[in-house]
Design a protein around this motif. Structure first.
Motif, PDB file in Angstrom:
ATOM      1  N   UNK A  52       0.789  -1.220   0.000  1.00  0.00           N
ATOM      2  CA  UNK A  52       0.000   0.000   0.000  1.00  0.00           C
ATOM      3  C   UNK A  52       0.819   1.268   0.000  1.00  0.00           C
ATOM      4  N   UNK A  53       1.867   1.311  -0.798  1.00  0.00           N
ATOM      5  CA  UNK A  53       2.649   2.535  -0.942  1.00  0.00           C
ATOM      6  C   UNK A  53       3.427   2.471  -2.249  1.00  0.00           C
ATOM      7  N   UNK A  54       4.137   3.543  -2.558  1.00  0.00           N
ATOM      8  CA  UNK A  54       4.892   3.608  -3.810  1.00  0.00           C
ATOM      9  C   UNK A  54       4.203   4.502  -4.824  1.00  0.00           C
ATOM     10  N   UNK A  55       4.927   4.863  -5.864  1.00  0.00           N
ATOM     11  CA  UNK A  55       4.432   5.814  -6.863  1.00  0.00           C
ATOM     12  C   UNK A  55       3.186   5.304  -7.586  1.00  0.00           C
ATOM     13  N   UNK A  56       3.173   4.017  -7.934  1.00  0.00           N
ATOM     14  CA  UNK A  56       2.034   3.470  -8.670  1.00  0.00           C
ATOM     15  C   UNK A  56       0.784   3.433  -7.806  1.00  0.00           C
ATOM     16  N   UNK A  57       0.951   3.026  -6.547  1.00  0.00           N
ATOM     17  CA  UNK A  57      -0.175   3.010  -5.618  1.00  0.00           C
ATOM     18  C   UNK A  57      -0.697   4.429  -5.395  1.00  0.00           C
ATOM     19  N   UNK A  58       0.212   5.377  -5.202  1.00  0.00           N
ATOM     20  CA  UNK A  58      -0.189   6.759  -4.955  1.00  0.00           C
ATOM     21  C   UNK A  58      -0.938   7.346  -6.155  1.00  0.00           C
ATOM     22  N   UNK A  59      -0.464   7.045  -7.371  1.00  0.00           N
ATOM     23  CA  UNK A  59      -1.136   7.553  -8.576  1.00  0.00           C
ATOM     24  C   UNK A  59      -2.560   7.014  -8.659  1.00  0.00           C
ATOM     25  N   UNK A  60      -2.710   5.716  -8.390  1.00  0.00           N
ATOM     26  CA  UNK A  60      -4.057   5.129  -8.431  1.00  0.00           C
ATOM     27  C   UNK A  60      -4.959   5.744  -7.369  1.00  0.00           C
ATOM     28  N   UNK A  61      -4.453   5.895  -6.159  1.00  0.00           N
ATOM     29  CA  UNK A  61      -5.286   6.414  -5.073  1.00  0.00           C
ATOM     30  C   UNK A  61      -5.727   7.854  -5.345  1.00  0.00           C
ATOM     31  N   UNK A  62      -4.867   8.630  -5.988  1.00  0.00           N
ATOM     32  CA  UNK A  62      -5.256  10.003  -6.328  1.00  0.00           C
ATOM     33  C   UNK A  62      -6.410   9.987  -7.324  1.00  0.00           C
ATOM     34  N   UNK A  63      -6.310   9.132  -8.334  1.00  0.00           N
ATOM     35  CA  UNK A  63      -7.387   8.990  -9.312  1.00  0.00           C
ATOM     36  C   UNK A  63      -8.645   8.437  -8.646  1.00  0.00           C
ATOM     37  N   UNK A  64      -8.473   7.424  -7.798  1.00  0.00           N
ATOM     38  CA  UNK A  64      -9.612   6.780  -7.148  1.00  0.00           C
ATOM     39  C   UNK A  64     -10.394   7.770  -6.293  1.00  0.00           C
ATOM     40  N   UNK A  65      -9.695   8.585  -5.526  1.00  0.00           N
ATOM     41  CA  UNK A  65     -10.373   9.568  -4.678  1.00  0.00           C
ATOM     42  C   UNK A  65     -11.093  10.610  -5.515  1.00  0.00           C
ATOM     43  N   UNK A  66     -10.487  10.985  -6.642  1.00  0.00           N
ATOM     44  CA  UNK A  66     -11.098  11.978  -7.516  1.00  0.00           C
ATOM     45  C   UNK A  66     -12.421  11.469  -8.087  1.00  0.00           C
ATOM     46  N   UNK A  67     -12.431  10.227  -8.591  1.00  0.00           N
ATOM     47  CA  UNK A  67     -13.656   9.664  -9.159  1.00  0.00           C
ATOM     48  C   UNK A  67     -14.657   9.283  -8.077  1.00  0.00           C
ATOM     49  N   UNK A  68     -14.171   8.807  -6.942  1.00  0.00           N
ATOM     50  CA  UNK A  68     -15.064   8.343  -5.892  1.00  0.00           C
ATOM     51  C   UNK A  68     -15.983   9.463  -5.405  1.00  0.00           C
ATOM     52  N   UNK A  69     -15.446  10.657  -5.274  1.00  0.00           N
ATOM     53  CA  UNK A  69     -16.259  11.756  -4.753  1.00  0.00           C
ATOM     54  C   UNK A  69     -17.295  12.240  -5.756  1.00  0.00           C
ATOM     55  N   UNK A  70     -17.142  11.860  -7.028  1.00  0.00           N
ATOM     56  CA  UNK A  70     -18.108  12.271  -8.045  1.00  0.00           C
ATOM     57  C   UNK A  70     -19.313  11.333  -8.090  1.00  0.00           C
ATOM     58  N   UNK A  71     -19.157  10.107  -7.595  1.00  0.00           N
ATOM     59  CA  UNK A  71     -20.259   9.164  -7.570  1.00  0.00           C
ATOM     60  C   UNK A  71     -20.455   8.443  -8.892  1.00  0.00           C
ATOM     61  N   UNK A  72     -21.250   7.387  -8.850  1.00  0.00           N
ATOM     62  CA  UNK A  72     -21.564   6.616 -10.043  1.00  0.00           C
ATOM     63  C   UNK A  72     -20.576   5.512 -10.351  1.00  0.00           C
ATOM     64  N   UNK A  73     -19.405   5.542  -9.699  1.00  0.00           N
ATOM     65  CA  UNK A  73     -18.356   4.541  -9.904  1.00  0.00           C
ATOM     66  C   UNK A  73     -17.812   4.144  -8.543  1.00  0.00           C
ATOM     67  N   UNK A  74     -17.805   2.850  -8.251  1.00  0.00           N
ATOM     68  CA  UNK A  74     -17.221   2.377  -6.998  1.00  0.00           C
ATOM     69  C   UNK A  74     -15.713   2.222  -7.185  1.00  0.00           C
ATOM     70  N   UNK A  75     -14.934   2.800  -6.290  1.00  0.00           N
ATOM     71  CA  UNK A  75     -13.476   2.750  -6.378  1.00  0.00           C
ATOM     72  C   UNK A  75     -12.915   2.015  -5.161  1.00  0.00           C
ATOM     73  N   UNK A  76     -12.030   1.045  -5.411  1.00  0.00           N
ATOM     74  CA  UNK A  76     -11.452   0.280  -4.311  1.00  0.00           C
ATOM     75  C   UNK A  76     -10.074  -0.250  -4.672  1.00  0.00           C
TER      76      UNK A  76
END
Length: 290
Positions: A52-76
């Motif tokens: 749960x760390x590293x550049x690839x994990x961080x890039x995904x989590x940034x995208x995931x949080x961005x889409x998650x707050x918009x709704x309509x897509x479950x991010x995990x």
């Protein structure tokens, strides 16, 4: 008279009421949780990582949080080998991203009891991950007006708000989008979001006719045949198209796209909202199936 520069902002204003905050990006810790998560909504995106760390994990989590707050897509995401080993293909190793989709990619309609998987095959950068989730969360051709539920409406808002080039095709109701239009949209899948509006030009309350007028187009023209326009940064631009050939529609759309700066979504600064827009100045001309 409303300027064509305001065309898409007007659309966004109509959709803005559909937004809504969601919870945090879900951590999937067990195989049963993964099954439940993949079926939790029409579109579910799961990142699979060895840690749960590293550049690839961080890039995904940034995208995931961005889409998650918009709704309509479950991010995990998961860091459990017992979970990701069930989904990785050909003895693949993490990191990997999978989109679980229960809608028909051609029509956007939900297919009950079916769940397709699409694996990410690009680089683990914010821009590439953002574009992947954006494209895979939308049907090949977004047909409007229609309402397939609140999650559909939220994903539609995400599409309209994105900086990705958009192809609008307007046809006279009740005729559906032709096979040629669908074929062009399929070939433009990774380059533009494609929207088809069914228009009744004689109805003063018609949504498609309203959008045509806001884009500076004559709604009466659909009586002669389908009309196409594209939008990216500036004003909508009507395409030179005969209204029939899918190949010519695709060529005209690609010519427009080549005139635009590359679509490069940027990560949010200081926890703010990602722009999802373009970078750079305008330049001169020079997928995996669900």
């Amino acid at each position: 008279e409303i300027s064509t520069m305001r065309a898409v902002p007007v659309v966004l204003g109509l959709l803005a009421v559909l937004g809504g905050a969601r919870g945090e990006v879900k951590q999937v810790s067990a195989a049963n949780d993964a099954i439940y998560f993949s079926k939790s909504t029409e579109i579910a995106v799961m990142g699979m990582f060895a840690k749960g760390n590293g550049a690839e994990f961080d890039a995904f989590m940034t995208v995931a949080k961005d889409f998650d707050k918009k709704g309509g897509i479950a991010m995990g995401y998961t860091t459990e080998k017992s979970v990701y080993s069930r989904y990785l293909e050909d003895d693949g190793k993490p990191p990997s991203i999978i989109v679980f989709s229960s809608f028909n990619p051609e029509t956007g309609e939900v297919q009950k009891g079916k769940k397709a998987r699409t694996h990410f095959a690009g680089k683990f950068t914010y821009a590439e991950l953002h574009k992947f989730v954006l494209v895979e969360s939308q049907p090949v051709l977004l047909r409007l007006p229609q309402n397939l539920g609140p999650d559909f409406q939220k994903r539609m808002m995400v599409a309209f708000q994105s900086g990705m080039p958009k192809l609008f095709v307007f046809g006279k109701a009740p005729e559906p989008a032709s096979d040629d239009v669908v074929a062009a949209a399929r070939n433009l899948r990774s380059q533009a979001l494609c929207i088809f509006f069914s228009v009744n030009p004689s109805d003063p309350e018609d949504e498609g006719a309203h959008h045509m007028e806001q884009m500076g187009l004559d709604k009466a023209d659909v009586s002669k045949g389908p009309v196409a326009a594209m939008f990216a940064q500036g004003s909508p631009e009507k395409l030179e198209w005969d209204g029939t050939s899918g190949e010519k529609l695709e060529e005209a759309a690609k010519a427009f796209i080549e005139e635009q700066p590359p679509f490069e979504p940027t990560p949010p600064a200081g926890g703010g909202k990602a722009s999802g827009g373009y970078k750079g100045k305008k330049k001169k001309k020079a997928k995996k199936e669900m």
